[in-house]
Design an enzyme around this catalytic site. Structure first.
Site: not given
Ligand SMILES: NC(=O)c1ccc[n+]([C@@H]2O[C@H](COP(=O)([O-])OP(=O)(O)OC[C@H]3O[C@@H](n4cnc5c(N)ncnc54)[C@H](O)[C@@H]3O)[C@@H](O)[C@H]2O)c1
Ligand SMILES: [Zn+2]
Length: 343
Positions: A108, A130, A172, A214, A224, A228, A232, A235, A239, A249
């Site tokens: 929990r 999130k 971003e 942010k 949201e 917030r 988007n 986006h 998307h 992305h």
């Molecule tokens: N929670 C939120 O508010 C929020 C906001 C935006 C995005 N997201 C989520 O974030 C995700 C995308 O995140 P991302 O772009 O970081 O992608 P990711 O976590 O998939 O990382 C991208 C790639 O980089 C590699 N990598 C990461 N750090 C590295 C490093 N220092 N050196 C070498 N390789 C490295 C990873 O192995 C992966 O292959 C999505 O799932 C998205 O939905 C969440």
């Molecule tokens: Zn984004």
């Protein structure tokens, strides 16, 4: 190096800007902590996890699933996790989303924090509380809102970050500048990606500024209802083309920002599309993608952010000032069709 604590409605998060991961021992009991680490990051930075309890997480969006969560939970039980354990997510947004989710539901809810290792995670995904996982084609279908106790920025991890991930993260950053910070936009215009990659001080400042930007948006609107939504920007269209045209992305959002600027010209008398286009190009991102209007509109209509027959489109009044502008779906359809030939 800077420590800053920010307050959300139910809890607070402490940022450790420009600290080494070894500093975690001052923040948490590392012996009682379990590190969920992106497998690629773990391979490339093995030494930094010596003597730590680590659960490797397979890289990429396709592992942001319940199956991964189940596997993690099994390992947590085997490792003797209890309520005093802290989970530390080390990786990109995939790992931070999964870590926040697992920590929120395991027993929990247990304490958790992040060491984001992509630009995107540093300035975006790790912030706001999130978290969650995908269900089939439905992104982020399951999840909670729960803030991490700490976020530590160790930029040494970026030494191994692939170029495309730098570009994705900068999409971003450009978005943040467009919607909230004209001064930062001017800084982005004056520099380029290489400069940030080679100048650590410049990069640290930019990342810190974006993380706080942010954070402030989220604090004002944790659930949201208003501001917030501005995050988007780029986006809605982004998307809609991301999956259809297999774009990363950041690439999809970059094109989405150009489209949003063009729509802003008609609805908000926005005059600086060319400046946004030039900045996007400077950071290695695309400003163009040929598309099929019908396909794009179909995806847009299925988007969960659509409200009845009206879309809340994020538009720019000027650089640094965004607004949510409701546009009737059929009007959006006409615009997308018109831009299809121009684009
Ligand atoms: N929670 C939120 O508010 C929020 C906001 C935006 C995005 N997201 C989520 O974030 C995700 C995308 O995140 P991302 O772009 O970081 O992608 P990711 O976590 O998939 O990382 C991208 C790639 O980089 C590699 N990598 C990461 N750090 C590295 C490093 N220092 N050196 C070498 N390789 C490295 C990873 O192995 C992966 O292959 C999505 O799932 C998205 O939905 C969440
Ligand atoms: Zn984004």
């Amino acid at each position: 190096m800077k420590i800053q604590t920010v307050k959300f409605s139910k809890s607070s998060t402490t940022f450790y800007f420009a600290y080494g991961i070894s500093y975690l021992k001052e923040i948490i009991d590392v012996k009682q902590s379990i590190f969920l680490v992106d497998e690629i990051v773990l391979k490339q930075h093995q030494k930094r996890f010596k003597d730590r309890k680590v659960i490797p997480i397979k890289p990429g969006e396709k592992y942001k699933t319940q199956a991964t969560v189940d596997a993690i939970i099994k390992q947590l039980i085997q490792l003797g996790t209890d309520r005093k354990t802290t989970l530390v997510g080390v990786g990109g947004g995939v790992v931070t989303d999964i870590t926040g989710y697992v920590a929120s539901i395991f027993m929990r809810g247990i304490k958790f924090g992040f060491v984001p290792t992509t630009i995107l995670a540093l300035v975006d995904a790790s912030i706001g509380g999130k978290n969650g996982i995908d269900v089939g084609v439905y992104k982020n279908m399951m999840g909670t809102i729960n803030q991490p106790s700490f976020i530590l920025h160790d930029l040494v991890f970026l030494n191994t970050l692939p170029e495309i991930e730098w570009q994705n993260g900068f999409a971003e950053i450009i978005k943040h500048a467009c919607i909230k910070d004209a001064e930062m936009f001017a800084e982005l215009e004056a520099n380029n990606l290489k400069k940030y990659q080679s100048n650590k001080t410049l990069l640290c400042n930019l990342i810190e500024r974006n993380a706080l930007l942010k954070t402030n948006v989220v604090i004002k609107d944790e659930f949201e209802k208003g501001d917030r939504k501005l995050l988007n920007f780029g986006h809605t269209f982004g998307h809609a083309i991301e999956n259809t045209y297999k774009l990363s992305h950041g690439y999809a959002v970059a094109v989405g920002m150009v489209i949003a600027c063009m729509i802003s010209e008609s609805f908000q008398n926005f005059k600086h599309t060319n400046r946004v286009v030039e900045v996007i190009k400077k950071y290695g991102l695309p400003v163009h993608q040929s598309y099929n209007a019908k396909k794009v509109i179909d995806v847009m209509k299925a988007d969960k952010k659509k409200v009845k027959d009206v879309m809340n489109y994020v538009l720019l009044q000027k650089i640094g000032k965004a607004v949510v502008h409701p546009i009737a779906i059929n009007e959006v359809e006409n615009i997308i069709k018109q831009l299809e030939s121009k684009f």
